[in-house]
Design a protein around this motif. Sequence first.
Motif, short mmCIF file in Angstrom:
data_model
loop_
_atom_site.label_atom_id
_atom_site.label_comp_id
_atom_site.label_asym_id
_atom_site.label_seq_id
_atom_site.Cartn_x
_atom_site.Cartn_y
_atom_site.Cartn_z
N THR A 116 35.04 42.89 55.80
CA THR A 116 35.94 41.92 55.19
C THR A 116 35.88 40.69 56.25
O THR A 116 36.11 40.95 57.43
CB THR A 116 37.18 42.41 55.06
N GLU B 296 31.77 35.71 43.72
CA GLU B 296 31.31 37.06 43.48
C GLU B 296 29.95 37.21 43.20
O GLU B 296 29.47 36.45 42.25
CB GLU B 296 32.23 37.76 42.55
N LYS B 297 29.22 37.99 43.97
CA LYS B 297 27.70 38.19 43.74
C LYS B 297 26.79 36.95 44.05
O LYS B 297 25.83 36.67 43.56
CB LYS B 297 27.41 38.35 42.29
N VAL C 169 27.86 38.21 48.02
CA VAL C 169 29.35 38.35 48.20
C VAL C 169 29.65 39.43 47.27
O VAL C 169 29.19 39.47 46.09
CB VAL C 169 29.98 37.04 47.76
N VAL C 170 30.23 40.56 47.73
CA VAL C 170 30.71 41.40 46.85
C VAL C 170 32.08 41.10 46.31
O VAL C 170 32.11 41.16 44.98
CB VAL C 170 30.94 42.93 47.55
N ASP C 171 33.15 40.96 46.84
CA ASP C 171 34.50 40.36 46.49
C ASP C 171 34.75 39.01 46.83
O ASP C 171 34.47 38.78 48.33
CB ASP C 171 35.49 41.47 46.42
N ALA C 172 35.24 38.07 46.38
CA ALA C 172 35.71 36.62 46.91
C ALA C 172 37.15 36.59 46.64
O ALA C 172 37.68 36.75 45.31
CB ALA C 172 35.09 35.61 46.42
N GLY C 173 37.92 36.16 47.58
CA GLY C 173 39.44 36.11 47.42
C GLY C 173 39.98 34.70 47.82
O GLY C 173 38.89 33.91 48.34
N PHE D 145 36.44 37.41 52.02
CA PHE D 145 35.46 37.81 51.21
C PHE D 145 34.85 39.08 51.91
O PHE D 145 35.10 39.30 53.00
CB PHE D 145 34.33 36.66 51.18
N THR D 146 34.10 39.85 50.82
CA THR D 146 33.56 41.12 51.48
C THR D 146 32.09 40.91 51.26
O THR D 146 31.77 40.26 50.19
CB THR D 146 34.34 42.44 51.00
N SER E 84 28.73 43.69 51.72
CA SER E 84 28.03 45.31 51.94
C SER E 84 26.94 44.97 52.78
O SER E 84 25.87 44.28 52.63
CB SER E 84 27.75 45.79 50.54
#
Length: 208
Positions: free
Chosen positions: A121, A134-135, A147-151, A155-156, A158
């Motif tokens: 993260t 995302e993606k 990008v796995v998750d975007a806030g 972001f996260t 893998s």
Amino acid sequence: MFTGIVEELGEVTAVETLDDACRFRLRGPVVTDGAKHGDSIAVNGVCLTVVEHEGDEFTADVMAETLERSSLGALGAGSRVNLERPMAVGERLGGHIVQGHVDGTGEILDRKPSDNWEIVTISLPEDLARYVVEKGSITVDGISLTVVDAGPDHFTVSLIPTTLALTTLGLKQPGDRVNLEVDVVAKYVERLLGDRAQAPRRGEEAAR
């Protein structure tokens, strides 16, 4: 232009402080093969120009602004860095279009290892959040990642074992800064759509 596919994990061998810049000496046997004065090499995602080249080392000057806007200012002798030469015409685009122009920096907030990968993260500056989806693609320390998750403020990503073993992201820990470059296509689309929204519709200008 780069692809975000790191060619080797290099090392800073010396840092010389100048009046308003720094001169880095870096070791990288792969990227220095055939290198010459004026060539470009991405160092942790920052496009730098080769000043001198001798053996498996090269020097590059870094302006004060680049030191302030990127994480290069924290480098010292012994620091490991991601190195990549520009993409040659006709080669496969293995990652995505990377300019080597850092948009900002983030901070590693958390690392969660698993058997086959690791979820990392990273904090995200507010002015860059709209470009991260995302993606979608993002460059972290010169590495093309999905990008796995975007806030709104993080972001996260893998990371597979190869990325962990062959790049600086295998070494960085929570609290460390990383260079971020968002997808340039997103920035161009935003600019074009913004110009279109501000432009008068056909006939409106003549009616004024």
